[in-house]
Design a protein around this motif. Structure first.
Motif, short mmCIF file in Angstrom:
data_model
loop_
_atom_site.label_atom_id
_atom_site.label_comp_id
_atom_site.label_asym_id
_atom_site.label_seq_id
_atom_site.Cartn_x
_atom_site.Cartn_y
_atom_site.Cartn_z
N MET A 224 -34.79 -25.03 0.70
CA MET A 224 -34.91 -25.61 2.04
C MET A 224 -33.66 -26.40 2.39
N LEU A 225 -33.13 -27.11 1.41
CA LEU A 225 -31.88 -27.84 1.62
C LEU A 225 -30.74 -26.87 1.91
N GLN B 210 -20.65 -34.09 9.50
CA GLN B 210 -21.04 -34.86 10.67
C GLN B 210 -19.84 -35.56 11.30
N TRP C 175 -28.00 -31.23 -5.01
CA TRP C 175 -28.60 -32.45 -4.46
C TRP C 175 -27.66 -33.64 -4.58
N THR D 177 -32.07 -16.80 2.43
CA THR D 177 -32.54 -18.15 2.10
C THR D 177 -34.04 -18.28 2.33
N MET E 6 -29.34 -16.53 6.27
CA MET E 6 -30.59 -17.21 6.61
C MET E 6 -31.79 -16.42 6.12
N PHE F 169 -31.00 -23.97 3.32
CA PHE F 169 -31.22 -23.49 4.69
C PHE F 169 -30.63 -24.47 5.69
N PHE F 170 -30.86 -25.76 5.47
CA PHE F 170 -30.35 -26.79 6.37
C PHE F 170 -28.83 -26.85 6.32
N ILE F 171 -28.26 -26.71 5.13
CA ILE F 171 -26.80 -26.75 4.99
C ILE F 171 -26.15 -25.58 5.71
N HIS G 15 -27.31 -23.90 8.23
CA HIS G 15 -27.43 -24.13 9.68
C HIS G 15 -26.41 -25.17 10.15
N THR G 16 -26.27 -26.24 9.39
CA THR G 16 -25.33 -27.30 9.76
C THR G 16 -23.89 -26.79 9.72
N LEU H 197 -22.83 -33.27 3.88
CA LEU H 197 -23.42 -33.34 5.21
C LEU H 197 -22.80 -34.46 6.04
#
Length: 215
Positions: free
Chosen positions: A115-116, A54, A43, A74, A71, A118-120, A122-123, A50
């Motif tokens: 969940m974080l 970006q 965290w 996760t 995925m 998972f987002f990482i 994907h990103t 991120l």
């Protein structure tokens, strides 16, 4: 609230357990410090990572088997602690003795952290990151920090003590998922199909050659 209230009667540090015939750590220490340390690590670094992705887009990676595996693992890593949260909530309302808050807080934070993750993941794919140093370090740190609790669960099972077997099973399942994620994170994914940086260099080279041809 003191640690013994938060952890169901256990102190954060129990020296007597280390001096026993089978040295062990306090369940409170395992469920808080060792469980939270990797989560705090991720965290703390995730916002910077991120933002970096970006600003430094390397293109998009196709959905490979490795990505699907990450995925899927996760998603399972989200479900397991979430089920434990639901189980603890049921215990709180159904049992007159109640349940230690740590068994609700820790799996809830782990669920949010997964969940974080998972987002990482994907990103990273859509930003062209075929390797992930931050997630590799996270899974490695999580695997190492879970070793004492793994040892404690083995001791409880071998001694056939009156222990909540549901949490023992969920821990073993989650730990297996962590080890699987660690292996997957050590494998590089495919290179991006399209890289803005690479295409800009190619375009510059073409214009340079065209200019010299005209000359």
């Amino acid at each position: 609230m003191h640690w013994n209230d938060f952890c169901g009667g256990w102190q954060l540090w129990e020296p007597s357990l280390l001096n026993s015939t089978r040295p062990d750590l306090s369940p409170c220490f395992e469920e808080t410090v060792l469980s939270w340390l990797p989560l705090v690590f991720l965290w703390a670094l995730a916002p910077f990572y991120l933002c970096y992705m970006q600003r430094h887009d390397r293109g998009c990676i196709r959905v490979s088997c490795l990505h699907r595996t990450k995925m899927l693992l996760t998603v399972l890593s989200i479900i397991v602690p979430l089920v434990e949260v639901c189980f603890t909530v049921v215990q709180i309302f159904s049992s007159p003795e109640g349940t230690a808050p740590v068994y609700l807080v820790t799996p809830a934070v782990i669920t949010l952290t997964m969940m974080l993750v998972f987002f990482i993941i994907h990103t990273e794919r859509i930003r062209g990151r075929h390797t992930s140093g931050i997630l590799f370090c996270f899974w490695l740190l999580l695997a190492v920090c879970f070793v004492p609790e793994f040892n404690s669960k083995i001791i409880l099972v071998s001694e056939e003590t009156d222990q909540d077997m549901f949490r023992v099973v969920t821990f073993f399942v989650f730990y297996a998922l962590v080890l699987a994620q660690l292996v997957c994170s050590s494998i590089a994914d495919d290179l991006p199909l399209y890289s803005p940086v690479r295409s800009d260099r190619v375009s510059t080279t073409i214009l340079f050659l065209a200019f010299h041809d005209d000359g």
